[in-house]
Design a protein around this motif. Structure first.
Motif, PDB file in Angstrom:
ATOM      1  N   SER A  43       0.819  -1.232  -0.133  1.00  0.00           N
ATOM      2  CA  SER A  43       0.094  -0.077   0.036  1.00  0.00           C
ATOM      3  C   SER A  43       0.842   1.247  -0.030  1.00  0.00           C
ATOM      4  CB  SER A  43      -1.049  -0.018   1.231  1.00  0.00           C
ATOM      5  OG  SER A  43      -0.040   0.275   2.286  1.00  0.00           O
ATOM      6  N   ALA A  44       1.899   1.326   0.776  1.00  0.00           N
ATOM      7  CA  ALA A  44       2.929   2.287   0.739  1.00  0.00           C
ATOM      8  C   ALA A  44       3.294   2.897  -0.492  1.00  0.00           C
ATOM      9  CB  ALA A  44       3.987   2.325   1.853  1.00  0.00           C
ATOM     10  N   LEU A  45       3.613   1.829  -1.456  1.00  0.00           N
ATOM     11  CA  LEU A  45       4.037   2.368  -2.719  1.00  0.00           C
ATOM     12  C   LEU A  45       2.876   2.536  -3.707  1.00  0.00           C
ATOM     13  CD1 LEU A  45       6.422  -1.111  -3.751  1.00  0.00           C
ATOM     14  CD2 LEU A  45       6.916   1.508  -3.609  1.00  0.00           C
ATOM     15  N   VAL A  47       0.551   4.529  -2.406  1.00  0.00           N
ATOM     16  CA  VAL A  47       0.393   5.860  -1.996  1.00  0.00           C
ATOM     17  C   VAL A  47       1.527   6.687  -2.603  1.00  0.00           C
ATOM     18  CG1 VAL A  47       0.513   7.502  -0.064  1.00  0.00           C
ATOM     19  CG2 VAL A  47      -0.770   5.387   0.172  1.00  0.00           C
ATOM     20  N   ALA A  48       2.774   6.247  -2.568  1.00  0.00           N
ATOM     21  CA  ALA A  48       3.743   6.809  -3.364  1.00  0.00           C
ATOM     22  C   ALA A  48       3.257   7.390  -4.719  1.00  0.00           C
ATOM     23  CB  ALA A  48       5.111   6.342  -3.091  1.00  0.00           C
ATOM     24  N   VAL A  51       0.763   9.943  -4.736  1.00  0.00           N
ATOM     25  CA  VAL A  51       1.317  11.380  -4.531  1.00  0.00           C
ATOM     26  C   VAL A  51       1.870  12.021  -5.690  1.00  0.00           C
ATOM     27  CG1 VAL A  51       3.221  12.488  -3.187  1.00  0.00           C
ATOM     28  CG2 VAL A  51       1.695  11.041  -2.055  1.00  0.00           C
ATOM     29  N   PHE A  52       2.877  11.031  -6.392  1.00  0.00           N
ATOM     30  CA  PHE A  52       3.739  11.771  -7.473  1.00  0.00           C
ATOM     31  C   PHE A  52       2.701  11.723  -8.783  1.00  0.00           C
ATOM     32  CE2 PHE A  52       7.328  10.204  -4.908  1.00  0.00           C
ATOM     33  CZ  PHE A  52       7.734  11.142  -4.900  1.00  0.00           C
TER      34      PHE A  52
END
Lengths: 216, 532, 321
Positions: A43-45, A47-48, A51-52
């Motif tokens: 999930s963090a990826l 989210v990244a 964001v980008f």
């Protein structure tokens, strides 16, 4: 059961469980919990990525044209087939059909291998054009931050690829144990657990494909 | 299923190095974790003493700037990853969870052993990094500093990454154990509150730790291959790292404090011979903390440049997460009402916990207030605040747990008088170290400063002297525990007269935990006179 | 520089330094409000706990509990609801003050701030005045700081103003203040930024309008100052953290006897240090790294040191034999 006894190795319930059923349910619960953490891991990826994409929408649009939709689509189909054969392998183990279990697992393994081969070809093409993350980026493009997309691309598909490789290792382990006759109607926990894992790997790809290949 | 039960204690069944290294017994794994975290605590403590000594003068005493920075980084990283996170759940959780439930082992014993080995491997990398040019990033590893410093960031971060998996696997194991291995009659609301605390901790471990894992992984990849996700010089976003990091590391403080709160519930009931006041409120407040704690990470970023609206939401949620902790404290105090209170050393740690954790909590309210945090963020006020919660909270509970379960785990008693004196020394020393830090922080002393303005000198001197008192207290504890190991009086099965299941077996327990699976017919704390 | 600044400890109350900005006192009063509530609660909890410990002490005659009260809806609700209301009140108060702190008045005077390992640079937008390690503002005037970093994250903190904000590379962050009293105030970096983090200090001078004019004039007219004096001034604020003048080794090589000496580099080449080499080392430090100093690359000073200042630094370096 007596007929089965000769073909299969009987499973011993571990000492701290009351019954095979309790053991199976516990393993399943543990596996689902583990899959929960796997989702959070990816999930963090994601989210990244979000964001980008929000920061540089035009760059994403440009970058995704460097990816081959056909290859990605092919891989999606291959993984979907492998998920189906995995489910069939579990079904076969449940009805103590050793031969079918083995064949379905083997097909799954072949699909996984195909996925990795296609992925390898895609990677090679990126390397060739210098479409690499960060400092290594030498490719052509109008956006100054094109490398960020490829940073994310390699992280996401790389991490997913590692999961596919681990899955292949697990399937090989299942194949060996199937051959020995360890899985039958009363004990097929590992097949079921690897199956769950494999579906997750498939699911992650189902998200990756549109996010990376079908931008815009 | 009937078979002969081995009546020897689990220590005596097998001996030798391998009987420990590859054991599947949750009790041995718990003991090994206990030894490991104590070593971690000693190591982190040495760094703390060195730091305090260095700060006794405003200018350099014996450390260069860089060495000071490395020391506080290692103090933080070691204390967080090698001590506080695994302290209670991995050591006492492993040992006590199956015993308290009445089970024979955790759900996946091999996985349990694997997570211990993974923990050791991670710890080895972290310790190795000390010799490869110790990290100087602060334990938070903030980018872009951590991307460009010349110290061994990758090695240390890899260690923390690996230890994360140990934590996740332990969490998976505990969740499965609590769901599946409860014997007949052990319903959810008959479980001891320590088990509830472990359950909510495990949820946090499983759902928060992977985010740290991927964050640290990205940091390593970024450092080695410059992929440009966190590095601003490549178009990346360093604040994204802060968000990711705190998405784990805020829930992590609850991974640390929830088990401590669980220990408190056990201590107060046992030493007051009282049924717990508000069982369900305490149990549910653990779950509430676990859930809300996922949504408060942004309170670390009030001055980092997130939007005012986000800061507002995070501040509001931060105040909400304070409520369940307050509920617990009030319920514990109410449990003392009309009890029969025996102020043995474990109970003294309960008292210390309440007092110190209250101070930690109140200053948490201060820091959660947006306008006050602007001034106090990254000053010694914050340092003091988290030491009051983490050390005044978790460490007091840890020591309480050590004293409470020592007779069960080791089978021997310790010197009660020395234990009481040591407890007083620790509490006094602790306050002398950290209370002045509130004052100097409020006055504007920034944290992580090697040399400082001489006007803060007096506060630092007091604080350093306190660290020596604290050290004496810990050495005393170590002394009488070793004395107890060597020739302590044999402990009875139930020295405190407690009702939870772990006291129903021998001290130390037999290999199979219980001679026959206990059947449970009532709640865990139904002391004499409880309403039925 | 910091010696002149007002003491944080001696002035002000037990807790905080003297409040100087317009919003400081208001923010402090929230702290005192929480402090009083906390003291009341702390002593109430402590008192009840110790009272129970004495009153219900276990004795031979009284080995068991007298009563087993385990539930009271009234108590549970009251100790849930009352703290919630108090917390929401404190939240609202803090939020209200925070908005005041974070929204600058439209007419605020602008100062651009750049953080770099390990010093602060300030440029006043109105008159183009550039200073390092200190800046001045007129009293009773709202001032907005627009901040960015050249390398890692820093954070600008002035305790007297109750003002803090991270300074992040690649983006701008803003804070504002209006000082109500003249004096010099300490400014700290509060986001850990490496070796000399604790030396990354500066001073804010709050001056009366006349003094402010004088200060600006004095600092703008630096043309008549001899080059080596300019050099020493720049050295003190920008270079002295990493370079010594007495031959001792700091983060970087000493400047003593540097000019005209033979420099040996990491890649094995060498040359005699002349004007061009010094200029290159300031603007492009990683072009030639002196043997033994590979560890921490120096951040480029391109743009933050003017050509005239570089000339000054070279002249100053020549005096260090």
């Amino acid at each position: 059961m007596s007929e089965l006894d000769s073909k299969f190795i009987k499973h011993e319930v571990a000492h701290h469980f009351e019954s095979a059923e309790q053991e199976f349910d516990t393993a399943k619960l543990g596996m689902w919990t583990f899959l929960g953490q796997e989702l959070l891991f990816f999930s963090a990826l994601f989210v990244a990525y979000a964001v980008f994409r929000f920061l540089y929408p035009a760059m994403f649009l440009e970058a995704h044209r460097h990816l081959s939709v056909n290859m990605g689509f092919l891989n999606t189909i291959v993984l979907l087939i492998s998920s189906f054969t995995m489910a069939m392998a579990i079904r076969s183990a449940q009805v103590s059909n050793k031969k079918h279990t083995f064949i379905y697992l083997l097909v799954t393994l072949v699909c996984a291998g195909m996925f990795m081969v296609v992925k390898y070809m895609e990677y090679m093409e990126k390397f060739h054009h210098g479409l690499l993350p960060g400092r290594w980026f030498t490719g052509e493009g109008t956006s100054e931050v094109l490398h960020i997309f490829f940073g994310l691309y390699f992280c996401l598909t790389g991490l997913h690829g590692i999961h596919v490789l681990i899955g292949m290792g697990l399937i090989i382990w299942l194949l060996i144990r199937t051959q020995k006759g360890e899985f039958y109607s009363e004990y097929y926990t590992p097949v079921e657990m690897v199956g769950l894992y494999w579906h997750l790997v498939d699911l992650v790809w189902i998200f990756l494909f549109p996010l990376l290949y079908l931008v815009g | 299923m009937e078979h002969e039960v081995d009546k020897r204690s689990f220590y005596e069944v097998k001996k030798g190095f391998m009987s420990w290294a590859i054991t599947l017994d949750h009790k041995r794994i718990g003991i090994m974790y206990l030894v490991s975290v104590l070593i971690g605590f000693g190591l982190g403590g040495l760094f703390a003493l060195a730091l305090r000594l260095e700060l006794i003068t405003p200018d350099k005493l014996f450390m260069a700037d860089k060495m000071y920075n490395q020391s506080f980084t290692l103090h933080g990283a070691i204390m967080v990853f090698l001590f506080i996170i695994p302290s209670i759940p991995a050591s006492f959780g492993n040992f006590m969870l199956p015993l308290m439930l009445g089970a024979k082992d955790v759900a996946f014993p091999r996985l349990n052993l694997a997570s211990f080995h993974i923990f050791l491997l991670g710890a080895a990398f972290l310790v190795l990094s000390i010799f490869l040019g110790a990290v100087d990033t602060g334990w938070t590893f903030y980018a872009p500093y951590s991307l460009h410093t010349d110290t061994s960031v990758v090695c240390a971060v890899f260690g923390a990454f690996i230890m994360g998996f140990s934590s996740i696997l332990t969490g998976v194991n505990f969740i499965a154990t609590i769901h599946s291995l409860r014997p007949p009659g052990m319903t959810w609301f008959r479980m001891p509150l320590f088990v509830w605390a472990l359950y909510s901790t495990s949820i946090l471990q499983v759902l928060a730790t992977p985010v740290l894992g991927i964050t640290l992984l990205l940091l390593m990849v970024e450092r080695v291959m410059n992929i440009g996700i966190f590095d601003p010089s490549l178009g990346g976003d360093p604040v994204l790292f802060e968000h990711f990091f705190w998405f784990y590391s805020h829930p992590a403080v609850y991974i640390m404090i929830l088990p401590a709160m669980g220990v408190m519930s056990e201590l107060v009931t046992t030493f007051c011979r009282r049924n717990i006041f508000g069982y369900k409120y305490i149990a549910y407040s653990s779950i509430a903390i676990a859930v809300i704690s996922f949504l408060v990470w942004g309170h670390h970023l009030f001055v980092s440049g997130q939007s005012d609206f986000a800061s507002m939401l995070f501040s509001l949620l931060t105040f909400l997460v304070a409520i369940p902790s307050a509920i617990k404290i009030f319920n514990w105090i109410a449990t003392m009402y009309k009890g029969s209170i025996d102020a043995k050393s474990p109970f003294l740690y309960f008292v210390a916990f309440i007092l110190l954790f209250c101070i930690g909590g109140f200053t948490g309210i201060v820091l959660g207030s947006l306008s006050l945090d602007v001034n106090l963020h990254d000053t010694y006020f914050v340092v003091a605040h988290f030491h009051y919660t983490m050390m005044g909270g978790v460490l007091m509970a840890f020591l309480g747990a050590v004293h409470y379960w020592w007779p069960k785990m080791i089978g021997k008693m310790y010197n009660e008088l020395l234990a009481k004196i040591a407890c007083f020394l620790i509490v006094i020393g602790f306050n002398v170290v950290f209370f002045p830090q509130f004052l100097m922080g409020a006055k504007g002393m920034p944290r992580r400063y090697h040399v400082y303005d001489p006007e803060f000198h007096v506060y630092h001197v007091i604080s350093t002297v306190g660290s020596w008192i604290l050290a004496v207290g810990f050495i005393m504890v170590l002394y009488y525990l070793i004395q107890s190991l060597r020739n302590g009086e044999k402990a009875p099965d139930n020295p405190w007269g407690s009702l939870t299941l772990e006291w129903k077996t021998t001290s130390p327990p037999i290999l199979e935990n219980f001679e026959s699976t206990p059947s449970v017919t009532c709640g865990p704390y139904e002391y004499k006179g409880s309403p039925s | 520089m910091n010696q002149k600044a007002d003491s944080l400890v001696d002035k002000g109350g037990v807790w905080f330094s003297e409040p100087i900005s317009t919003y400081a006192a208001q923010s402090d009063s929230l702290f005192y409000f929480i402090l009083i509530l906390s003291i009341i609660m702390f002593f109430a909890i402590g008192f009840v706990m110790f009272w129970f410990m004495i009153k219900y002490k276990r004795t031979e005659e009284r080995p068991e509990a007298d009563g087993q009260l385990i539930h009271s809806n009234f108590l549970e609700i009251s100790w849930t609801v009352i703290p919630t209301i108090l917390c929401l009140f404190v939240f609202y108060w803090g939020y209200k003050d925070f908005l005041t702190m974070s929204i600058p008045p439209v007419d605020a005077m602008e100062i651009r701030v750049t953080g770099q390992k390990w010093f602060w640079e300030f440029e006043t937008a109105d008159n183009g005045l550039k200073t390092t390690g200190e800046f001045a503002v007129p009293v009773n005037t709202p001032v907005k700081l627009i901040m960015t970093s050249k390398d890692v994250i820093h954070s600008l903190f002035v305790p007297n103003f109750r003002m803090k904000r991270d300074v992040v590379p690649n983006r701008y962050t803003r804070v504002w203040f209006e000082a109500e009293k003249t004096g010099s105030y300490k400014l700290f970096c509060t986001e850990y930024c490496g070796d000399a983090h604790s030396k990354m200090l500066a001073t804010v001078h709050v001056l009366s309008d006349e003094d402010y004019e004088k200060w600006v004039d004095k600092n703008l007219s630096s043309d008549s100052v001899p080059l080596d004096v300019i050099g020493k001034k720049v050295f003190d604020v920008k270079c002295s953290i990493c370079h010594s003048t007495d031959g001792s080794k700091k983060v970087g090589p000493t400047w003593k006897g540097l000019f005209g000496s033979k420099r040996v580099f990491e890649d094995g080449t060498s040359l005699v240090a002349d004007d061009d080499y010094i200029k290159e080392s300031i603007n492009e430090p990683s072009a030639k790294i002196v043997s033994g100093y590979k560890g921490i690359p120096m951040t480029s000073f391109l743009g933050s040191v003017s050509d005239r200042e570089i000339d000054g630094l070279i002249e100053y370096m020549k005096t260090l034999k």
